[in-house]
Design an enzyme around this catalytic site. Structure first.
Site, PDB file in Angstrom:
ATOM      1  N   GLY A 185       0.871  -1.174   0.104  1.00 18.69           N
ATOM      2  CA  GLY A 185      -0.150   0.129   0.119  1.00 18.69           C
ATOM      3  C   GLY A 185       0.922   1.240   0.022  1.00 18.69           C
ATOM      4  O   GLY A 185       0.289   2.269   0.096  1.00 18.69           O
ATOM      5  N   LYS A 186       2.106   1.136   0.083  1.00 18.65           N
ATOM      6  CA  LYS A 186       2.884   2.338  -0.183  1.00 18.65           C
ATOM      7  C   LYS A 186       3.033   3.083  -1.427  1.00 18.65           C
ATOM      8  O   LYS A 186       2.463   2.477  -2.368  1.00 18.65           O
ATOM      9  CB  LYS A 186       4.559   2.006   0.351  1.00 18.65           C
ATOM     10  CG  LYS A 186       4.512   1.205   1.613  1.00 18.65           C
ATOM     11  CD  LYS A 186       4.024   1.906   2.876  1.00 18.65           C
ATOM     12  CE  LYS A 186       4.561   1.451   4.299  1.00 18.65           C
ATOM     13  NZ  LYS A 186       3.905   1.968   5.307  1.00 18.65           N
ATOM     14  N   ASN A 187       3.454   4.437  -1.369  1.00 19.20           N
ATOM     15  CA  ASN A 187       3.478   4.763  -2.775  1.00 19.20           C
ATOM     16  C   ASN A 187       4.439   4.372  -3.702  1.00 19.20           C
ATOM     17  O   ASN A 187       4.110   4.189  -4.806  1.00 19.20           O
ATOM     18  CB  ASN A 187       4.105   6.353  -2.401  1.00 19.20           C
ATOM     19  CG  ASN A 187       3.380   7.352  -1.768  1.00 19.20           C
ATOM     20  OD1 ASN A 187       2.616   7.003  -0.758  1.00 19.20           O
ATOM     21  ND2 ASN A 187       3.294   8.475  -2.226  1.00 19.20           N
TER      22      ASN A 187
END
Length: 367
Positions: A185-187
């Site tokens: 879910g990180k950038n």
């Protein structure tokens, strides 16, 4: 119309051919642990961060923090100052290294409050962890000045700040050592777990490499007691593809944040994120505060709008870390844990979806 908080499937479909090709390449070469994909990604991520940066891929972001801290050889029982408002991994990495956490309150930008930070520095303090929370840099000038004044090490927790800058320079490159997470879910997210340790100090990174590779720099060499934490080839190949798009994805996040800031700017019942002019924020999360959170959550849910709470409890108020907070106050973090609300954020969003979120919030609070 459902407005998704996060849409990893849509992101995958937008670059499907490149991702599928990268995965097939790893399978075809059977380089599942280490290999060219990992070496190339380490090199490309180092170039992304800036000249002189060294990198080491590891199993996940928590490992990156733990190993980074261990590499600094801090005295057992020393105090490490960390934000009260952060993900639990920041505190875990400290305690699992035999160190003591000292929680510091957050300021209006949700990063370390400098006044509270200095007030909690003692002769037992050994390090500060600067968490670049929600995509925005911590106040690095002030933190580095305090570190120099009190002879403290600085670790940067960059798990939510891939590509963020402070005074024109990428975060992760200011302190003694930095740690990134590539949780999906990180950038910049993998298709599983992954992490990266970064430093301008070659010796520091070599110590990290020894720790992560069973205590040695080559197979069957065990110079110290180490552990096993490696970024696998599949994740590295996927991250190499995604890294090419990170800047454009972050730019889209800034556009969405601009729509929120403009559309909600006149709302008296909402406290919007405060962005420092010295920072280019990459908006991992768009977090507002409101005393009417429960009402808003119910209305958002009824209108098909997903949301998040980051974080429902500040760390000093969790059962695991209550023993560490005797006599320590973090008023903002405690007060705001009942007010914070994360709105949908990501390059997957269309303008009409952002406008729907804005309209629902305004109708609820002004209707």
């Amino acid at each position: 119309m459902v407005v998704k908080f996060l849409d990893l499937k849509k992101q995958y479909l937008s670059i499907k051919q490149e991702i599928d090709s990268a995965i097939f390449r790893v399978i075809q070469n059977s380089a599942f642990i280490g290999g060219d994909e990992v070496l190339c990604f380490e090199k490309e991520f180092a170039e992304f961060l800036g000249e002189g940066v060294k990198t080491l891929g590891v199993g996940n972001g928590t490992d990156a923090l733990e190993i980074a801290i261990e590499s600094l050889n801090l005295p057992q029982g020393g105090e490490v100052l960390i934000p009260a408002n952060t993900f639990v991994a920041t505190a875990e990495a400290v305690v699992r290294n035999g160190l003591k956490v000292v929680f510091v309150d957050c300021g209006r930008d949700y990063t370390l409050d400098i006044g509270d930070l200095e007030s909690k520095i003692t002769p037992a303090s050994v390090a500060i962890i600067a968490v670049h929370l929600y995509g925005q840099s911590a106040k690095l000038n002030e933190i580095l000045n305090l570190a120099k004044k009190y002879h403290l090490k600085v670790i940067e927790d960059c798990a939510q700040s891939h590509g963020a800058t402070y005074n024109g320079r990428r975060v992760g490159t200011f302190g003694d050592v930095g740690a990134f997470s590539f949780y999906p879910g990180k950038n910049l997210g993998a298709f599983g777990d992954g992490g990266m340790i970064v430093s301008r100090d070659f010796d520091c990174l070599q110590r990290c490499r020894e720790i992560a590779h069973h205590g040695g720099l080559s197979k069957y060499e065990h110079r110290i007691i180490g552990r096993n934490s490696r970024l696998d080839g599949m994740q590295a190949a996927i991250l190499r593809v995604k890294l090419k798009y990170l800047e454009s994805w972050n730019a889209r996040r800034r556009e969405i944040a601009g729509l929120y800031l403009e559309g909600l700017g006149d709302m008296l019942d909402i406290a919007l994120p405060e962005v420092k002019p010295s920072c280019i924020c990459v908006w991992h999360l768009f977090v507002i505060r409101t005393l009417k959170r429960q009402t808003l959550m119910e209305v958002l849910r009824k209108n098909g709008i997903e949301y998040g709470l980051h974080y429902p409890l500040s760390l000093p108020n969790t059962p695991a870390y209550a023993p560490f907070v005797k006599g320590i106050e973090c008023k903002n973090a405690t007060c705001w844990e009942d007010e914070i609300l994360s709105l949908p954020m990501g390059e997957h969003l269309e303008d009409k979806e952002v406008q729907k979120v804005i309209e629902v919030l305004k109708d609820t609070l002004c209707g």
